[in-house]
Design a protein around this motif. Sequence first.
Motif, PDB file in Angstrom:
ATOM      1  N   ASN A  72       0.823  -1.210   0.000  1.00 22.35           N
ATOM      2  CA  ASN A  72       0.000   0.000   0.000  1.00 22.35           C
ATOM      3  C   ASN A  72       0.854   1.256   0.000  1.00 22.35           C
ATOM      4  OD1 ASN A  72      -2.238  -1.614   0.044  1.00 22.35           O
ATOM      5  ND2 ASN A  72      -2.653  -1.369   2.225  1.00 22.35           N
ATOM      6  N   GLU A  73       1.941   1.221   0.770  1.00 28.93           N
ATOM      7  CA  GLU A  73       2.834   2.378   0.830  1.00 28.93           C
ATOM      8  C   GLU A  73       3.472   2.623  -0.539  1.00 28.93           C
ATOM      9  OE1 GLU A  73       6.541   4.052   3.579  1.00 28.93           O
ATOM     10  OE2 GLU A  73       5.893   1.974   3.723  1.00 28.93           O
ATOM     11  N   THR A  74       3.869   1.548  -1.211  1.00 27.81           N
ATOM     12  CA  THR A  74       4.463   1.683  -2.545  1.00 27.81           C
ATOM     13  C   THR A  74       3.452   2.225  -3.538  1.00 27.81           C
ATOM     14  OG1 THR A  74       5.965  -0.167  -2.112  1.00 27.81           O
ATOM     15  CG2 THR A  74       5.630   0.459  -4.412  1.00 27.81           C
ATOM     16  N   LEU A  75       2.213   1.728  -3.495  1.00 24.49           N
ATOM     17  CA  LEU A  75       1.171   2.220  -4.386  1.00 24.49           C
ATOM     18  C   LEU A  75       0.884   3.694  -4.128  1.00 24.49           C
ATOM     19  CD1 LEU A  75      -1.357  -0.776  -4.362  1.00 24.49           C
ATOM     20  CD2 LEU A  75       0.141  -0.064  -6.231  1.00 24.49           C
ATOM     21  N   GLY A  76       0.906   4.107  -2.856  1.00 26.48           N
ATOM     22  CA  GLY A  76       0.703   5.516  -2.534  1.00 26.48           C
ATOM     23  C   GLY A  76       1.768   6.398  -3.162  1.00 26.48           C
ATOM     24  N   SER A  77       3.006   5.928  -3.132  1.00 24.58           N
ATOM     25  CA  SER A  77       4.097   6.684  -3.746  1.00 24.58           C
ATOM     26  C   SER A  77       3.925   6.773  -5.259  1.00 24.58           C
ATOM     27  CB  SER A  77       5.440   6.018  -3.413  1.00 24.58           C
ATOM     28  OG  SER A  77       5.668   6.009  -2.015  1.00 24.58           O
ATOM     29  N   LEU A  78       3.501   5.659  -5.879  1.00 25.14           N
ATOM     30  CA  LEU A  78       3.282   5.656  -7.324  1.00 25.14           C
ATOM     31  C   LEU A  78       2.157   6.616  -7.715  1.00 25.14           C
ATOM     32  CD1 LEU A  78       3.613   1.843  -8.126  1.00 25.14           C
ATOM     33  CD2 LEU A  78       5.259   3.654  -8.648  1.00 25.14           C
ATOM     34  N   LEU A  79       1.083   6.655  -6.903  1.00 24.13           N
ATOM     35  CA  LEU A  79      -0.018   7.568  -7.183  1.00 24.13           C
ATOM     36  C   LEU A  79       0.425   9.016  -7.068  1.00 24.13           C
ATOM     37  CD1 LEU A  79      -2.985   5.772  -5.365  1.00 24.13           C
ATOM     38  CD2 LEU A  79      -2.658   6.032  -7.834  1.00 24.13           C
ATOM     39  N   SER A  80       1.289   9.295  -6.089  1.00 26.23           N
ATOM     40  CA  SER A  80       1.805  10.658  -5.930  1.00 26.23           C
ATOM     41  C   SER A  80       2.624  11.069  -7.145  1.00 26.23           C
ATOM     42  CB  SER A  80       2.666  10.753  -4.662  1.00 26.23           C
ATOM     43  OG  SER A  80       1.895  10.472  -3.509  1.00 26.23           O
ATOM     44  N   LEU A  81       3.468  10.149  -7.627  1.00 29.24           N
ATOM     45  CA  LEU A  81       4.270  10.445  -8.813  1.00 29.24           C
ATOM     46  C   LEU A  81       3.387  10.646 -10.040  1.00 29.24           C
ATOM     47  CD1 LEU A  81       7.201   7.886  -8.324  1.00 29.24           C
ATOM     48  CD2 LEU A  81       7.314  10.370  -8.049  1.00 29.24           C
ATOM     49  N   SER A  82       2.337   9.831 -10.146  1.00 31.47           N
ATOM     50  CA  SER A  82       1.422   9.966 -11.278  1.00 31.47           C
ATOM     51  C   SER A  82       0.701  11.303 -11.251  1.00 31.47           C
ATOM     52  CB  SER A  82       0.404   8.823 -11.255  1.00 31.47           C
ATOM     53  OG  SER A  82      -0.544   8.964 -12.294  1.00 31.47           O
ATOM     54  N   ALA A  83       0.246  11.729 -10.041  1.00 30.57           N
ATOM     55  CA  ALA A  83      -0.440  13.017  -9.909  1.00 30.57           C
ATOM     56  C   ALA A  83       0.491  14.168 -10.266  1.00 30.57           C
ATOM     57  CB  ALA A  83      -0.972  13.181  -8.485  1.00 30.57           C
ATOM     58  N   ALA A  84       1.751  14.065  -9.839  1.00 35.13           N
ATOM     59  CA  ALA A  84       2.720  15.110 -10.157  1.00 35.13           C
ATOM     60  C   ALA A  84       2.953  15.196 -11.661  1.00 35.13           C
ATOM     61  CB  ALA A  84       4.035  14.846  -9.436  1.00 35.13           C
ATOM     62  N   GLY A  85       3.021  14.017 -12.323  1.00 38.28           N
ATOM     63  CA  GLY A  85       3.206  13.998 -13.766  1.00 38.28           C
ATOM     64  C   GLY A  85       2.022  14.598 -14.504  1.00 38.28           C
ATOM     65  N   THR A  86       0.806  14.306 -14.030  1.00 37.09           N
ATOM     66  CA  THR A  86      -0.401  14.864 -14.636  1.00 37.09           C
ATOM     67  C   THR A  86      -0.428  16.380 -14.498  1.00 37.09           C
ATOM     68  OG1 THR A  86      -1.653  12.842 -14.163  1.00 37.09           O
ATOM     69  CG2 THR A  86      -2.920  14.838 -14.601  1.00 37.09           C
ATOM     70  N   ALA A  87      -0.027  16.877 -13.320  1.00 39.97           N
ATOM     71  CA  ALA A  87       0.009  18.322 -13.096  1.00 39.97           C
ATOM     72  C   ALA A  87       1.000  18.997 -14.038  1.00 39.97           C
ATOM     73  CB  ALA A  87       0.370  18.619 -11.644  1.00 39.97           C
ATOM     74  N   THR A  88       2.173  18.378 -14.185  1.00 37.56           N
ATOM     75  CA  THR A  88       3.185  18.938 -15.084  1.00 37.56           C
ATOM     76  C   THR A  88       2.675  18.974 -16.519  1.00 37.56           C
ATOM     77  OG1 THR A  88       4.967  18.111 -13.662  1.00 37.56           O
ATOM     78  CG2 THR A  88       5.540  18.676 -15.927  1.00 37.56           C
ATOM     79  N   ASN A  89       2.027  17.900 -16.947  1.00 40.72           N
ATOM     80  CA  ASN A  89       1.483  17.853 -18.302  1.00 40.72           C
ATOM     81  C   ASN A  89       0.398  18.900 -18.501  1.00 40.72           C
ATOM     82  OD1 ASN A  89       3.149  15.702 -18.962  1.00 40.72           O
ATOM     83  ND2 ASN A  89       1.623  14.163 -18.433  1.00 40.72           N
ATOM     84  N   ALA A  90      -0.441  19.106 -17.490  1.00 36.52           N
ATOM     85  CA  ALA A  90      -1.529  20.076 -17.606  1.00 36.52           C
ATOM     86  C   ALA A  90      -0.989  21.490 -17.786  1.00 36.52           C
ATOM     87  CB  ALA A  90      -2.429  20.004 -16.370  1.00 36.52           C
ATOM     88  N   VAL A  91       0.045  21.841 -17.032  1.00 36.01           N
ATOM     89  CA  VAL A  91       0.646  23.181 -17.160  1.00 36.01           C
ATOM     90  C   VAL A  91       1.186  23.383 -18.571  1.00 36.01           C
ATOM     91  CG1 VAL A  91       2.527  24.663 -16.364  1.00 36.01           C
ATOM     92  CG2 VAL A  91       1.160  23.380 -14.703  1.00 36.01           C
ATOM     93  N   GLY A  92       1.646  22.305 -19.209  1.00 35.82           N
ATOM     94  CA  GLY A  92       2.177  22.391 -20.566  1.00 35.82           C
ATOM     95  C   GLY A  92       1.135  22.800 -21.596  1.00 35.82           C
ATOM     96  N   PHE A  93      -0.168  22.726 -21.251  1.00 37.46           N
ATOM     97  CA  PHE A  93      -1.223  23.139 -22.176  1.00 37.46           C
ATOM     98  C   PHE A  93      -1.367  24.656 -22.263  1.00 37.46           C
ATOM     99  CE2 PHE A  93      -2.565  18.750 -21.619  1.00 37.46           C
ATOM    100  CZ  PHE A  93      -3.137  18.426 -22.829  1.00 37.46           C
ATOM    101  N   ILE A  94      -0.844  25.378 -21.274  1.00 35.85           N
ATOM    102  CA  ILE A  94      -1.011  26.830 -21.258  1.00 35.85           C
ATOM    103  C   ILE A  94      -0.397  27.444 -22.518  1.00 35.85           C
ATOM    104  CG2 ILE A  94      -0.402  28.969 -20.046  1.00 35.85           C
ATOM    105  CD1 ILE A  94      -0.540  27.425 -17.440  1.00 35.85           C
ATOM    106  N   GLY A  95      -1.186  28.273 -23.181  1.00 37.15           N
ATOM    107  CA  GLY A  95      -0.736  28.922 -24.405  1.00 37.15           C
ATOM    108  C   GLY A  95      -1.080  28.160 -25.669  1.00 37.15           C
ATOM    109  N   ALA A  96      -1.579  26.921 -25.527  1.00 37.34           N
ATOM    110  CA  ALA A  96      -1.925  26.106 -26.690  1.00 37.34           C
ATOM    111  C   ALA A  96      -3.423  26.236 -27.001  1.00 37.34           C
ATOM    112  CB  ALA A  96      -1.572  24.649 -26.449  1.00 37.34           C
TER     113      ALA A  96
END
Length: 222
Positions: A72-96
């Motif tokens: 469960n602890e490992t899955l929590g870390s993976l979810l955190s990394l996934s959320a961070a990646g999604t946030a980074t990708n979303a910011v990349g849409f600005i200006g498009a």
Amino acid sequence: MAVSGTSGTSGTSNTNNTVSGATTGIANNFDQFLLLLTTQLKNQSPLDPLDTNQFTAQLVQFAGVEQQLKTNETLGSLLSLSAAGTATNAVGFIGAKITADGTTTRLIDGKAEWKVNMSSAGTANITIKDSKGNVVQTATKTLVAGDQTYSWDGTTSIGSKAPDGEYTITIDAKNVAGEAVTAKTQISGIVDGVDFTSSIPMLKIGSISVPIDKVKSVVRSE
């Protein structure tokens, strides 16, 4: 450009603290169990030995629970990394410029457009409303089957010009046989911000919010 919302970060922190606390607790209980086990084994009566099968079963059970908490602890870390990646990708849409499923678009300098897909050709009663829900324009148009663009120049039903802002289209369509048909609409615009306050990042086109999973195409001008 605007990027708002911090709930995703705080939520991740709380999850990790909960998992870490649970893991620490089971580790302490596991150590106490081993201490009790060895103490009982050292002090057991030779004439009435303890049931080792029972101890073994308990040991396996504790080990299984501890392993699950580690997972469960490992899955929590993976979810955190996934959320961070999604946030980074979303910011990349600005200006498009994006195209997404939706019915609300912006009227800018007397021009608003919707992409419309008709399942079959027919006649459509089109209603356009402002951000307050007031009807500003109605029209009856013949639409072909497939993709097309519906443009509005901001002229209202009384002949005046609507101010720039957000407007929503409703299409009630029927085919040549008079049967109701589906008319899907898409909107497009330049992303000028991202909102992270919901579980899915929302791309902002002015005050219009577009869920990132509704985006159909992205074009960035060089």
